[in-house]
Motif scaffolding. Sequence first.
Motif, PDB file in Angstrom:
ATOM      1  N   UNK A 270      -5.158  19.905 -34.820  1.00 14.76           N
ATOM      2  CA  UNK A 270      -4.133  19.180 -33.939  1.00 14.76           C
ATOM      3  C   UNK A 270      -4.435  17.592 -33.699  1.00 14.76           C
ATOM      4  N   UNK A 271      -3.545  16.850 -33.825  1.00  9.59           N
ATOM      5  CA  UNK A 271      -3.680  15.224 -33.590  1.00  9.59           C
ATOM      6  C   UNK A 271      -3.034  14.949 -32.638  1.00  9.59           C
ATOM      7  N   UNK A 272      -3.521  14.032 -31.933  1.00 13.71           N
ATOM      8  CA  UNK A 272      -2.675  13.080 -31.056  1.00 13.71           C
ATOM      9  C   UNK A 272      -2.056  11.976 -31.959  1.00 13.71           C
ATOM     10  N   UNK A 273      -0.620  11.898 -31.804  1.00 16.00           N
ATOM     11  CA  UNK A 273      -0.168  10.898 -32.753  1.00 16.00           C
ATOM     12  C   UNK A 273       0.789  10.183 -31.959  1.00 16.00           C
ATOM     13  N   UNK A 274       1.365   8.848 -32.530  1.00 15.23           N
ATOM     14  CA  UNK A 274       2.238   8.235 -32.145  1.00 15.23           C
ATOM     15  C   UNK A 274       3.737   8.233 -32.968  1.00 15.23           C
ATOM     16  N   UNK A 275       4.637   8.552 -32.169  1.00 13.26           N
ATOM     17  CA  UNK A 275       6.157   8.660 -32.775  1.00 13.26           C
ATOM     18  C   UNK A 275       6.661   7.299 -32.954  1.00 13.26           C
ATOM     19  N   UNK A 276       6.647   6.639 -33.921  1.00 18.11           N
ATOM     20  CA  UNK A 276       7.373   5.336 -34.076  1.00 18.11           C
ATOM     21  C   UNK A 276       8.803   5.405 -33.738  1.00 18.11           C
ATOM     22  N   UNK A 277       9.546   6.552 -33.745  1.00 18.47           N
ATOM     23  CA  UNK A 277      11.019   6.461 -33.187  1.00 18.47           C
ATOM     24  C   UNK A 277      11.166   6.433 -31.736  1.00 18.47           C
ATOM     25  N   UNK A 278      10.307   6.821 -31.051  1.00 19.00           N
ATOM     26  CA  UNK A 278      10.237   6.829 -29.495  1.00 19.00           C
ATOM     27  C   UNK A 278       9.180   6.191 -28.945  1.00 19.00           C
ATOM     28  N   UNK A 279       8.366   5.778 -29.536  1.00 23.57           N
ATOM     29  CA  UNK A 279       7.171   5.184 -29.102  1.00 23.57           C
ATOM     30  C   UNK A 279       6.314   6.145 -28.181  1.00 23.57           C
ATOM     31  N   UNK A 280       6.372   7.533 -28.264  1.00 26.68           N
ATOM     32  CA  UNK A 280       5.854   8.320 -27.512  1.00 26.68           C
ATOM     33  C   UNK A 280       4.543   8.891 -28.108  1.00 26.68           C
ATOM     34  N   UNK A 281       3.684   9.416 -27.421  1.00 30.05           N
ATOM     35  CA  UNK A 281       2.333  10.109 -27.911  1.00 30.05           C
ATOM     36  C   UNK A 281       2.945  11.641 -28.046  1.00 30.05           C
ATOM     37  N   UNK A 282       2.599  12.175 -29.131  1.00 32.40           N
ATOM     38  CA  UNK A 282       2.945  13.631 -29.573  1.00 32.40           C
ATOM     39  C   UNK A 282       1.439  14.467 -29.941  1.00 32.40           C
ATOM     40  N   UNK A 283       2.009  15.823 -29.908  1.00 31.93           N
ATOM     41  CA  UNK A 283       0.574  16.445 -30.703  1.00 31.93           C
ATOM     42  C   UNK A 283       1.349  17.006 -31.981  1.00 31.93           C
ATOM     43  N   UNK A 284       0.317  16.686 -33.143  1.00 35.59           N
ATOM     44  CA  UNK A 284       1.028  17.246 -34.416  1.00 35.59           C
ATOM     45  C   UNK A 284      -0.014  18.246 -34.824  1.00 35.59           C
ATOM     46  N   UNK A 285       0.639  19.473 -35.362  1.00 35.25           N
ATOM     47  CA  UNK A 285      -0.408  20.282 -36.193  1.00 35.25           C
ATOM     48  C   UNK A 285      -0.441  20.388 -37.485  1.00 35.25           C
ATOM     49  N   UNK A 286      -1.386  19.877 -38.401  1.00 37.69           N
ATOM     50  CA  UNK A 286      -1.302  19.629 -39.625  1.00 37.69           C
ATOM     51  C   UNK A 286      -2.090  21.053 -40.360  1.00 37.69           C
ATOM     52  N   UNK A 287      -1.320  21.616 -41.040  1.00 35.88           N
ATOM     53  CA  UNK A 287      -1.638  22.902 -41.845  1.00 35.88           C
ATOM     54  C   UNK A 287      -1.873  22.679 -43.159  1.00 35.88           C
TER      55      UNK A 287
ATOM     56  N   UNK B 239      -1.513   9.144 -36.934  1.00 37.33           N
ATOM     57  CA  UNK B 239      -2.459  10.031 -36.332  1.00 37.33           C
ATOM     58  C   UNK B 239      -3.381   8.917 -35.740  1.00 37.33           C
ATOM     59  N   UNK B 240      -3.699   9.342 -34.639  1.00 38.44           N
ATOM     60  CA  UNK B 240      -4.638   8.522 -33.522  1.00 38.44           C
ATOM     61  C   UNK B 240      -6.101   9.280 -33.364  1.00 38.44           C
ATOM     62  N   UNK B 241      -6.132  10.583 -33.093  1.00 38.75           N
ATOM     63  CA  UNK B 241      -7.261  11.273 -33.067  1.00 38.75           C
ATOM     64  C   UNK B 241      -6.991  12.783 -33.008  1.00 38.75           C
ATOM     65  N   UNK B 242      -8.071  13.360 -33.650  1.00 39.90           N
ATOM     66  CA  UNK B 242      -7.935  14.833 -33.663  1.00 39.90           C
ATOM     67  C   UNK B 242      -8.313  15.253 -32.182  1.00 39.90           C
ATOM     68  N   UNK B 243      -7.541  16.184 -31.848  1.00 39.96           N
ATOM     69  CA  UNK B 243      -7.934  16.830 -30.425  1.00 39.96           C
ATOM     70  C   UNK B 243      -8.358  18.334 -30.416  1.00 39.96           C
ATOM     71  N   UNK B 244      -8.144  18.869 -31.668  1.00 38.57           N
ATOM     72  CA  UNK B 244      -8.447  20.566 -31.616  1.00 38.57           C
ATOM     73  C   UNK B 244      -8.427  20.672 -33.075  1.00 38.57           C
ATOM     74  N   UNK B 245      -8.863  21.791 -33.245  1.00 37.79           N
ATOM     75  CA  UNK B 245      -8.780  22.687 -34.557  1.00 37.79           C
ATOM     76  C   UNK B 245      -8.818  24.326 -34.320  1.00 37.79           C
ATOM     77  N   UNK B 246      -7.747  24.779 -35.050  1.00 42.56           N
ATOM     78  CA  UNK B 246      -7.510  26.100 -34.950  1.00 42.56           C
ATOM     79  C   UNK B 246      -7.455  26.911 -36.199  1.00 42.56           C
ATOM     80  N   UNK B 247      -7.116  28.168 -35.989  1.00 38.64           N
ATOM     81  CA  UNK B 247      -7.142  28.961 -37.436  1.00 38.64           C
ATOM     82  C   UNK B 247      -6.111  28.403 -38.399  1.00 38.64           C
ATOM     83  N   UNK B 248      -5.317  27.546 -37.961  1.00 37.27           N
ATOM     84  CA  UNK B 248      -4.073  27.498 -38.927  1.00 37.27           C
ATOM     85  C   UNK B 248      -4.248  25.756 -39.406  1.00 37.27           C
ATOM     86  N   UNK B 249      -5.161  24.997 -38.651  1.00 42.85           N
ATOM     87  CA  UNK B 249      -5.340  23.811 -38.953  1.00 42.85           C
ATOM     88  C   UNK B 249      -5.641  22.874 -37.788  1.00 42.85           C
TER      89      UNK B 249
END
Length: 89
Positions: free
Chosen positions: A27-44, A15-25
Amino acid sequence: KLIPCSGNPQTIFDLLEMVGRGAYGAVWKALDHRTGSHVALKLIPCSGNPQTIFDLLEMVGRGAYGAVWKALDHRTGSHVALKLIPCSG
Protein backbone atom coordinates in the motif's frame (compact mmCIF):
# COMPACT_ATOMS: atom_id res chain seq x y z
CA LYS A 1 -15.25 9.79 -2.84
CA LEU A 2 -14.35 7.43 -5.69
CA ILE A 3 -13.38 9.04 -8.99
CA PRO A 4 -13.44 6.81 -12.10
CA CYS A 5 -9.95 6.39 -13.48
CA SER A 6 -9.27 6.54 -17.20
CA GLY A 7 -5.88 6.62 -18.81
CA ASN A 8 -2.57 5.25 -17.62
CA PRO A 9 -2.34 4.97 -13.80
CA GLN A 10 1.41 5.60 -14.02
CA THR A 11 0.75 9.12 -15.34
CA ILE A 12 -2.18 9.83 -13.00
CA PHE A 13 -0.48 8.93 -9.70
CA ASP A 14 2.93 9.61 -8.17
CA LEU A 15 3.92 7.03 -5.56
CA LEU A 16 5.30 8.94 -2.55
CA GLU A 17 6.00 6.34 0.14
CA MET A 18 5.11 2.78 1.02
CA VAL A 19 2.86 2.80 4.09
CA GLY A 20 2.22 -0.92 4.48
CA ARG A 21 2.47 -4.40 3.05
CA GLY A 22 -0.11 -7.14 3.16
CA ALA A 23 -0.82 -10.59 1.78
CA TYR A 24 -1.86 -9.15 -1.59
CA GLY A 25 0.69 -6.39 -2.13
CA ALA A 26 2.07 -3.06 -0.97
CA VAL A 27 0.00 0.00 0.00
CA TRP A 28 1.42 3.35 -1.08
CA LYS A 29 0.66 6.96 -0.25
CA ALA A 30 0.28 8.58 -3.67
CA LEU A 31 -0.57 11.92 -5.24
CA ASP A 32 -3.57 11.94 -7.61
CA HIS A 33 -2.74 14.54 -10.28
CA ARG A 34 -6.41 14.85 -11.28
CA THR A 35 -7.46 16.22 -7.88
CA GLY A 36 -4.21 17.17 -6.13
CA SER A 37 -5.26 14.84 -3.28
CA HIS A 38 -3.22 12.25 -1.45
CA VAL A 39 -4.68 8.75 -1.85
CA ALA A 40 -3.84 5.20 -0.79
CA LEU A 41 -3.09 2.74 -3.61
CA LYS A 42 -2.67 -1.01 -3.20
CA LEU A 43 -0.35 -2.47 -5.82
CA ILE A 44 -0.89 -6.18 -6.40
CA PRO A 45 1.71 -8.10 -8.44
CA CYS A 46 0.42 -9.41 -11.77
CA SER A 47 1.87 -12.90 -11.55
CA GLY A 48 0.25 -16.28 -11.31
CA ASN A 49 -3.35 -17.20 -11.90
CA PRO A 50 -5.74 -15.65 -9.37
CA GLN A 51 -8.16 -18.53 -9.96
CA THR A 52 -5.71 -20.90 -8.23
CA ILE A 53 -5.91 -18.72 -5.09
CA PHE A 54 -9.50 -17.45 -5.29
CA ASP A 55 -12.90 -18.86 -6.19
CA LEU A 56 -14.80 -16.07 -7.93
CA LEU A 57 -18.30 -16.28 -6.48
CA GLU A 58 -20.21 -13.35 -7.94
CA MET A 59 -19.48 -10.10 -9.76
CA VAL A 60 -20.61 -7.22 -7.54
CA GLY A 61 -19.55 -4.26 -9.66
CA ARG A 62 -17.64 -2.93 -12.62
CA GLY A 63 -15.32 0.07 -12.81
CA ALA A 64 -13.06 1.83 -15.27
CA TYR A 65 -10.29 -0.74 -14.86
CA GLY A 66 -12.15 -4.00 -14.30
CA ALA A 67 -14.75 -6.01 -12.48
CA VAL A 68 -15.12 -6.32 -8.68
CA TRP A 69 -15.89 -9.86 -7.48
CA LYS A 70 -16.91 -11.44 -4.20
CA ALA A 71 -14.36 -14.23 -3.87
CA LEU A 72 -13.24 -16.96 -1.49
CA ASP A 73 -9.54 -16.79 -0.57
CA HIS A 74 -8.30 -20.39 -0.27
CA ARG A 75 -5.30 -19.27 1.79
CA THR A 76 -7.41 -17.83 4.63
CA GLY A 77 -10.92 -19.20 4.07
CA SER A 78 -12.22 -15.60 4.09
CA HIS A 79 -14.53 -13.87 1.66
CA VAL A 80 -12.85 -10.88 0.03
CA ALA A 81 -13.60 -8.22 -2.56
CA LEU A 82 -11.27 -8.71 -5.51
CA LYS A 83 -10.85 -6.28 -8.41
CA LEU A 84 -9.54 -7.99 -11.51
CA ILE A 85 -7.57 -5.58 -13.67
CA PRO A 86 -6.12 -6.79 -16.99
CA CYS A 87 -2.31 -6.75 -16.85
CA SER A 88 -0.03 -6.17 -19.78
CA GLY A 89 3.66 -6.61 -20.21
